[in-house]
Design an enzyme around this catalytic site. Structure first.
Site, PDB file in Angstrom:
ATOM      1  N   ARG A 272      41.776  -3.926  33.193  1.00 45.56           N
ATOM      2  CA  ARG A 272      42.371  -2.895  32.259  1.00 45.56           C
ATOM      3  C   ARG A 272      41.754  -2.718  30.833  1.00 45.56           C
ATOM      4  NH1 ARG A 272      48.643  -3.653  33.069  1.00 45.56           N
ATOM      5  NH2 ARG A 272      48.126  -5.941  33.635  1.00 45.56           N
TER       6      ARG A 272
ATOM      7  N   GLN B 250      38.634 -21.749  38.625  1.00 44.86           N
ATOM      8  CA  GLN B 250      39.514 -21.152  39.621  1.00 44.86           C
ATOM      9  C   GLN B 250      38.518 -20.100  40.305  1.00 44.86           C
ATOM     10  OE1 GLN B 250      42.656 -18.512  38.635  1.00 44.86           O
ATOM     11  NE2 GLN B 250      43.598 -18.709  40.699  1.00 44.86           N
TER      12      GLN B 250
ATOM     13  N   GLY C 119      60.916  -9.004  33.514  1.00 43.98           N
ATOM     14  CA  GLY C 119      61.593  -9.792  34.633  1.00 43.98           C
ATOM     15  C   GLY C 119      62.951 -10.413  33.674  1.00 43.98           C
TER      16      GLY C 119
ATOM     17  N   GLU D 230      62.545  -9.906  38.959  1.00 44.20           N
ATOM     18  CA  GLU D 230      61.523  -8.974  38.451  1.00 44.20           C
ATOM     19  C   GLU D 230      62.263  -7.441  38.291  1.00 44.20           C
ATOM     20  OE1 GLU D 230      58.295  -9.392  37.214  1.00 44.20           O
ATOM     21  OE2 GLU D 230      59.193 -11.430  37.700  1.00 44.20           O
TER      22      GLU D 230
ATOM     23  N   ARG E 236      -1.023  -4.612 -14.901  1.00 42.00           N
ATOM     24  CA  ARG E 236      -0.968  -3.268 -14.645  1.00 42.00           C
ATOM     25  C   ARG E 236      -2.021  -2.473 -15.029  1.00 42.00           C
ATOM     26  NH1 ARG E 236       4.288  -2.800 -18.416  1.00 42.00           N
ATOM     27  NH2 ARG E 236       3.347  -2.487 -20.515  1.00 42.00           N
TER      28      ARG E 236
END
Length: 455
Positions: free
Chosen positions: A16, A73, A140, A155, A440
Site C-alpha cells: 500500500r 521469514q 479489534g 475484530e 594580471r
C-alpha cells in the site's frame, strides 16, 4: 527482573506504500521507521532483540547493523508464522517477550516499559497494549469480563452490536510470557480465509487454558499509529515533529513557528537557541547555546557553536565554531571546519576546507580543498581553483593574508603569512611572506578608439 526479549515484525512488503523502498525503511523525521522502533527498545535494556525480515532483508540489515539479530521469514504466512521464525533462538527460554511491528515509529520506551511492568506485576501470560481512540471503527475490540479482566479480542468485522460500542482497541503490540508464547504458537491453526497463522490466536489458546490475560491502556493513542500507506506516513511525520519540537521548547529552545520547523530525532539543541521558520536540522547535529538558525536554513550532521548565526544557508557534515556568521545564501559542504568568529557571507561556498579564527569571505567566493589561517580576508569573487579535471589539489592561505577580488588561486599553491594578492590576479606560484603578488595583464588605454570604431 526476568530476561526480556523483543521480536520486531518487519517482513511485510508494504504494497500500500506503492514504493520501491521497503516499507519499514520509509523515514519519519529523517529516520527509518524500524530504526525508531529499535532505538526505543534499546532504551529499555532488553536481553536480545530479533527482527523478522523478508522483503528487502538486506537493506534492513544494513540499516540496523548489529543492533539486533535477524531472522528470515521466506514466505509471509501471517504474524504468528513470523514470530515462529524466532523459535530456534527463543523457544524454551524464561522471561518476557515484546512483540512489536516495525511500522510503529511513534511508540516510546516509556510506554513499552509500562507495558512490561504491568505484565510482570500481574504475572500475566499475555498483556495487550490497548488504547481508547475517539473513533474505534475498524479496530479489534478488547472485551473485558465483570472483573475487568480481558475476556477476548474480537475484530471489528466479527464484533456484534454491543461489542462495537467498546472504545478500547487492540494496538497490535503485545507482551508474552516467552515460554507460553512459543508453546502456544505450536497450536495456532491457519484454518481461515487467508490461510495464515495469526498471533492474536495465541490469546484465545491461553485463555482457554485458564491463563491470565491482561491489557495496558496507553493514554496516548497517537503513539500506536501503524504506518501502512503514505497518508499514515504523513500523520506519523507530523506527530513526531510536534513531539520533538515540544521537547526542545520545554528545554529552553525558541521556535518562532514550530509548525514549519523540522528537527530530526537525534538532534541536540542547547538552551537559548532561536530557530526561525523553514529550518531543517537533521542527522547527528548539535546546536550550541545562543545560536540563531534560519529562516530557511538546512543543517545536517554538523556541530554549530555558541552564539553563531546562520541565515538562509546550508551546512552539511561540518564543524562551525562560536560567534560565526554564515549567510545569507552560503553553502558549507562536507568536511569543512569553520573556526570561531569567522564570517562566511552571501553566495560563498566552502568545501572540505578549514577557515581560521576571524577570517572572512564576505561574498561570492569558492573555497575548496583549502586551509585558511587566522584573520585572512578573501575578497569578492575570489576562488581556489582546486580541480584540474582529474585530481583535487590543496590551497594554503596563511595567517593575516589578503586575497583581492576576483583572484584565482591555482592549486597546489601557498600564500604565505601576511601576503597580499592583488585583485584580478591568477596565482600559479607560491606567494612569499608579506609580499604583494600581481598576476594580471598591464592595462592599456587606446585614446579615441571608440570614435574610430563607430566610424
Amino acid at each position: 527482573m526476568s530476561n526480556r526479549y523483543a521480536v520486531i515484525l518487519a517482513a511485510g512488503q508494504g504494497t500500500r506504500m506503492k514504493s520501491s523502498l521497503y516499507k519499514v525503511l520509509h523515514p519519519v523525521c529523517g529516520k527509518p521507521m524500524v530504526q525508531h522502533v529499535v532505538d526505543q527498545l534499546i532504551d529499555i535494556n532488553l536481553s536480545e532483540i530479533y527482527t523478522i525480515v523478508g522483503h528487502g532483508a538486506e537493506k534492513v540489515q544494513e540499516q540496523l547493523g548489529n543492533q539486533t539479530q535477524f531472522v528470515l521469514q521466506e514466505e509471509q504466512l501471517g504474524t504468528g508464522h513470523a514470530v515462529m521464525q524466532a523459535s530456534s533462538s527463543l523457544s524454551g527460554k524464561k522471561g518476557t517477550t515484546v512483540v512489536i511491528c516495525g511500522d510503529t515509529p511513534l511508540l516510546t520506551s516509556n510506554t513499552l516499559e509500562s507495558l512490561i511492568q504491568q505484565h510482570e506485576n500481574e504475572n500475566a501470560k499475555v498483556t495487550v497494549l490497548t488504547a481508547q481512540p475517539e473513533d474505534p471503527t475498524g479496530y479489534g475490540r478488547v472485551v473485558r469480563n465483570s472483573n475487568d479482566e480481558v475476556e477476548k479480542i474480537v475484530e471489528h468485522k466479527d464484533a456484534n452490536k454491543d461489542e462495537r460500542k467498546i472504545s478500547e482497541i487492540n494496538t497490535g503490540t503485545y507482551c508474552f510470557d516467552n515460554e507460553a508464547l512459543f508453546e502456544s504458537l505450536n497450536h495456532v491453526s491457519n484454518d481461515n480465509v487467508q490461510g495464515e497463522y495469526y498471533l492474536p490466536d495465541v490469546i484465545e489458546i491461553l485463555k482457554s487454558q485458564g491463563e491470565k490475560i491482561s491489557a495496558y491502556i496507553t493514554p496516548n493513542f497517537e503513539e500506536t499509529l501503524g504506518v501502512n500507506d503514505r497518508v499514515a506516513l504523513s500523520k506519523a511525520e507530523a506527530i513526531m515533529r510536534k513531539r520533538i519540537n515540544r521537547e526542545h521548547m520545554k528545554n529552553g529552545v525558541t521556535f518562532i513557528d514550530p509548525d514549519n520547523t523540522y528537527i530530526g530525532p537525534d538532534v541536540k539543541i542547547d538552551q537559548d537557541v532561536i530557530i526561525y521558520p523553514g529550518t531543517t536540522i537533521t542527522g547527528d547535529a548539535k546546536i550550541g547555546t545562543g545560536a540563531e538558525i534560519g529562516p530557511n536554513s538546512e543543517i545536517k550532521d554538523s556541530e554549530i557553536g555558541h552564539n553563531t548565526v546562520i541565515k538562509q544557508s546550508v551546512v552539511h557534515d561540518s564543524q562551525v565554531g562560536d560567534k560565526v556568521q554564515i549567510g545569507p545564501f552560503a553553502h558549507i559542504r562536507p568536511l569543512s571546519e569553520i573556526k570561531d568568529e569567522v564570517k562566511v557571507g552571501n553566495f560563498v561556498e566552502v568545501k572540505k576546507s578549514s577557515m581560521g579564527q576571524g577570517s572572512k569571505a564576505s561574498h561570492l567566493s569558492y573555497i575548496g580543498d583549502a586551509e585558511v589561517g587566522k584573520d585572512v580576508n578573501i575578497g569578492c569573487g575570489a576562488i581556489t581553483v582546486n580541480y584540474d579535471g582529474k585530481n583535487k589539489y590543496k590551497t594554503i592561505i596563511e595567517e593575516g593574508s589578503f586575497i583581492g577580488c576576483n583572484a584565482n588561486l591555482i592549486a597546489p599553491v601557498k600564500v604565505e603569512k601576511g601576503a597580499y594578492v592583488a585583485a584580478g590576479s591568477t596565482i600559479t606560484k607560491n606567494v612569499p611572506e608579506k609580499a604583494l603578488s600581481i598576476a594580471r595583464s598591464r592595462q592599456t588605454n587606446k585614446e579615441g578608439y571608440v570614435d574610430k570604431l563607430k566610424k
